[in-house]
Write an enzyme that holds these catalytic residues in place. Structure first.
Site, PDB file in Angstrom:
ATOM      1  N   HIS A   1      -0.970  -2.019   2.944  1.00  0.00           N
ATOM      2  CA  HIS A   1       0.124  -2.821   3.180  1.00  0.00           C
ATOM      3  C   HIS A   1      -0.127  -3.483   4.304  1.00  0.00           C
ATOM      4  CE1 HIS A   1       3.161   0.074   1.122  1.00  0.00           C
ATOM      5  NE2 HIS A   1       2.407  -0.474   0.294  1.00  0.00           N
TER       6      HIS A   1
ATOM      7  N   ASP B   1     -34.438  -5.943   6.970  1.00  0.00           N
ATOM      8  CA  ASP B   1     -34.521  -6.076   5.606  1.00  0.00           C
ATOM      9  C   ASP B   1     -33.173  -6.258   5.004  1.00  0.00           C
ATOM     10  OD1 ASP B   1     -35.146  -6.097   2.850  1.00  0.00           O
ATOM     11  OD2 ASP B   1     -36.180  -4.251   2.599  1.00  0.00           O
TER      12      ASP B   1
ATOM     13  N   ARG C   1       2.007  -6.430   0.224  1.00  0.00           N
ATOM     14  CA  ARG C   1       2.098  -4.875  -0.151  1.00  0.00           C
ATOM     15  C   ARG C   1       0.981  -4.714  -1.303  1.00  0.00           C
ATOM     16  NH1 ARG C   1       6.120  -1.675   1.070  1.00  0.00           N
ATOM     17  NH2 ARG C   1       5.972  -0.735  -0.866  1.00  0.00           N
TER      18      ARG C   1
ATOM     19  N   GLU D   1      -3.649   4.055   4.172  1.00  0.00           N
ATOM     20  CA  GLU D   1      -2.960   5.288   3.244  1.00  0.00           C
ATOM     21  C   GLU D   1      -4.429   5.736   2.756  1.00  0.00           C
ATOM     22  OE1 GLU D   1      -0.146   4.059   0.320  1.00  0.00           O
ATOM     23  OE2 GLU D   1       1.252   3.590   2.040  1.00  0.00           O
TER      24      GLU D   1
ATOM     25  N   ARG E   1      10.772  -3.138  -2.706  1.00  0.00           N
ATOM     26  CA  ARG E   1       9.382  -2.868  -2.606  1.00  0.00           C
ATOM     27  C   ARG E   1       8.501  -2.995  -3.825  1.00  0.00           C
ATOM     28  NH1 ARG E   1       8.667   0.052   2.653  1.00  0.00           N
ATOM     29  NH2 ARG E   1      10.830   0.039   3.666  1.00  0.00           N
TER      30      ARG E   1
ATOM     31  N   GLU F   1       2.455  10.943   3.555  1.00  0.00           N
ATOM     32  CA  GLU F   1       2.837  10.079   2.659  1.00  0.00           C
ATOM     33  C   GLU F   1       3.324  10.732   1.393  1.00  0.00           C
ATOM     34  OE1 GLU F   1       3.913   7.419   1.335  1.00  0.00           O
ATOM     35  OE2 GLU F   1       3.419   5.667   3.092  1.00  0.00           O
TER      36      GLU F   1
ATOM     37  N   GLU G   1      -0.856   8.424   6.021  1.00  0.00           N
ATOM     38  CA  GLU G   1      -0.812   6.889   6.307  1.00  0.00           C
ATOM     39  C   GLU G   1      -0.819   6.977   8.004  1.00  0.00           C
ATOM     40  OE1 GLU G   1       2.200   3.176   6.370  1.00  0.00           O
ATOM     41  OE2 GLU G   1       1.903   4.243   4.711  1.00  0.00           O
TER      42      GLU G   1
ATOM     43  N   GLU H   1       5.024  -8.928   4.961  1.00  0.00           N
ATOM     44  CA  GLU H   1       4.237  -7.786   4.757  1.00  0.00           C
ATOM     45  C   GLU H   1       3.745  -7.866   3.221  1.00  0.00           C
ATOM     46  OE1 GLU H   1       4.796  -3.030   3.716  1.00  0.00           O
ATOM     47  OE2 GLU H   1       6.628  -4.253   3.857  1.00  0.00           O
TER      48      GLU H   1
ATOM     49  N   GLU I   1      -1.580  -0.945   7.399  1.00  0.00           N
ATOM     50  CA  GLU I   1      -1.233   0.353   7.042  1.00  0.00           C
ATOM     51  C   GLU I   1      -2.097   1.091   6.285  1.00  0.00           C
ATOM     52  OE1 GLU I   1       2.666  -0.092   5.492  1.00  0.00           O
ATOM     53  OE2 GLU I   1       3.486  -0.604   7.251  1.00  0.00           O
TER      54      GLU I   1
END
Length: 470
Positions: free
Chosen positions: A269, A51, A360, A132, A339, A212, A220, A358, A130
């Site tokens: 990330h 269902d 982020r 976290e 960053r 972290e 992480e 990457e 990654e």
């Protein structure tokens, strides 16, 4: 693994139960179990009816029936069940047409890969997320007509530095100071090692794990690169393992992006690369060792970044993470070092095979099948349109003059802004019938109705602090 090999493994391992898992629309694993002796080779072709009307975001009750079709390559012996249990991830099909169900996130991811190959631009998209998350020792929350509250606690939370614990042994990382301390300050090293070991036993290779930045148990665990669908499968299995290992140790793990006020939130990330055979397509002689194709991919990701946020940051809580001052990626820019930029190009290795983007922005509340598919579609759009991303943001964001900072666009500030962006910019997702208009409309409707509007009409506890005595 073939269906015959799955059945042989059931006999060899004396499996009693087969657990069938699939992804709902928002991004939560669902499952149901069948007796092991009812699984046959035909099941892998014909599927099993269920269902679909009760699955969030799926069928109406008048057209509820759907099929789960087990995928033998995902077979796994569950490490947490009391009885020997074999699990498989399933695709969802319409029982009448026998076609893949368009709202099944895993089917969307499979279509994204097929579309990529049809363009001839790349053969493989590899992603390395990654993860976290926070590990708490206690959590309580409720929301009723006359009260609303939450309470989380961690033995290593800085707020417990003065608590009578009989004895209090200290070693509680301060706010913003949780990055990389050795035990005993890092109280969760053994727990993360156990999580990584269980992942390895289940076929998930990890590259690192550590504490972290935030106090109160932020961790992480980084996954190795895998092809798009397999990477999304592994994200869901990794989250399952993390939660269950935490629970077995009397703790609770959450992927909520921002559970603590005034400290870093949790992201996901995601490292992204494109390949033809063993040739890395992002590597070249340009900025940060990127090829023209790599720069165009960044151009596509930045052009569609606001719309991508609807999948990368899909909760109202996500935008409490995306604020200045907590290493959050708030600027729609790219850089090899900064960053605060939503896209970073890691340059720790000169090897062309290490060259990647990457992204982020995402957090772990994201549905990985939808997120990874949308990322790929944005990158392909940039490559096909030869979109240049402009100049990189290589200055420290805190050194920029106000007039310079004003020219750097920012990520959306709310889920509502992200949905508005998706509503205005989603044609790139419809190519190859990867996403459909129905999928986009349903996503926007569900998020607006069940999250944004539901939160908007409820009093917030902080409003009592602000307004009780007005």
């Amino acid at each position: 693994m073939t269906p015959k090999e799955v059945l042989a493994q059931i006999r060899q391992r004396e499996v009693t139960t087969v657990d069938l898992r699939f992804m709902d629309f928002p991004g939560v694993w669902q499952h149901f179990s069948i007796p092991a002796d009812s699984l046959t080779e035909e099941t892998f072709e014909e599927g099993i009816g269920f269902d679909g009307s009760s699955v969030v975001g799926w069928r109406a009750i008048n057209e509820a029936d759907l099929l789960v079709v087990p995928q033998p390559e995902t077979v796994l012996i569950d490490p947490f069940t009391a009885q020997p249990t074999l699990t498989m991830v399933c695709n969802i099909q319409d029982p009448i047409t026998q076609q893949d169900y368009t709202r099944d996130p895993r089917n969307i991811a499979r279509k994204a890969v097929s579309h990529m190959r049809s363009t001839g631009l790349a053969e493989t998209c590899r992603l390395a997320p990654e993860l976290e998350f926070f590990v708490f020792d206690d959590v309580r929350f409720d929301q009723r007509g006359h009260e609303a509250y939450y309470h989380v606690d961690s033995v290593e939370g800085i707020w417990n530095r003065g608590r009578a614990e009989g004895p209090n042994l200290g070693y509680k990382p301060g706010s913003g100071l949780g990055y990389f301390p050795c035990p005993p300050t890092d109280t969760l090293a053994d727990l993360r090692t156990e999580m990584a070991q269980r992942m390895a036993e289940c076929g998930i290779a990890t590259s690192a794990h550590y504490h972290e930045v935030a106090t109160g148990g932020q961790c992480e665990i980084d996954l190795n690169p895998k092809s798009l669908v397999e990477s999304a499968d592994q994200v869901m299995l990794a989250k399952y393992i993390i939660r269950n290992v935490a629970r077995r140790n009397g703790k609770t793990a959450t992927f909520m992006p921002k559970p603590l006020y005034g400290d870093n939130g949790s992201g996901m990330h995601t490292h992204f690369s494109l390949w033809k055979g063993e040739t890395p397509l992002l590597a070249g002689n340009g900025y940060a060792g990127l090829s023209d194709l790599g720069m165009y991919a960044i151009g596509g990701l930045l052009k569609h970044a606001a719309a991508l946020s609807a999948f990368a940051n899909p909760t109202t809580n996500s935008y409490k993470r995306l604020v200045e001052g907590f290493e959050a990626p708030t600027k729609l820019a790219y850089s090899r070092r900064n960053r605060a930029a939503v896209i970073r190009i890691p340059i720790h290795s000169p090897s062309p095979k290490s060259r990647r983007i990457e992204y982020r922005g995402p957090d772990s509340a994201a549905n990985p099948y939808l997120l990874f598919s949308a990322m790929l579609m944005a990158a392909l759009d940039g490559i096909q349109g030869k979109m240049r991303p402009g100049d990189p943001l290589d200055k420290d964001i805190y050194d920029l003059q106000p007039e310079e900072l004003a020219n750097v666009p920012t990520v959306p500030r709310s889920l509502e802004e992200s949905l508005d962006a998706l509503r205005a910019d989603h044609d790139f997702l419809l190519r190859g019938d990867v996403f459909t208009s129905d999928v986009i409309d349903t996503w926007i409707w569900y998020k607006q109705t069940h999250e944004i509007d539901a939160l908007r009409v409820r009093p917030h506890p902080y409003e009592f602090t602000l307004y009780y005595d007005v």
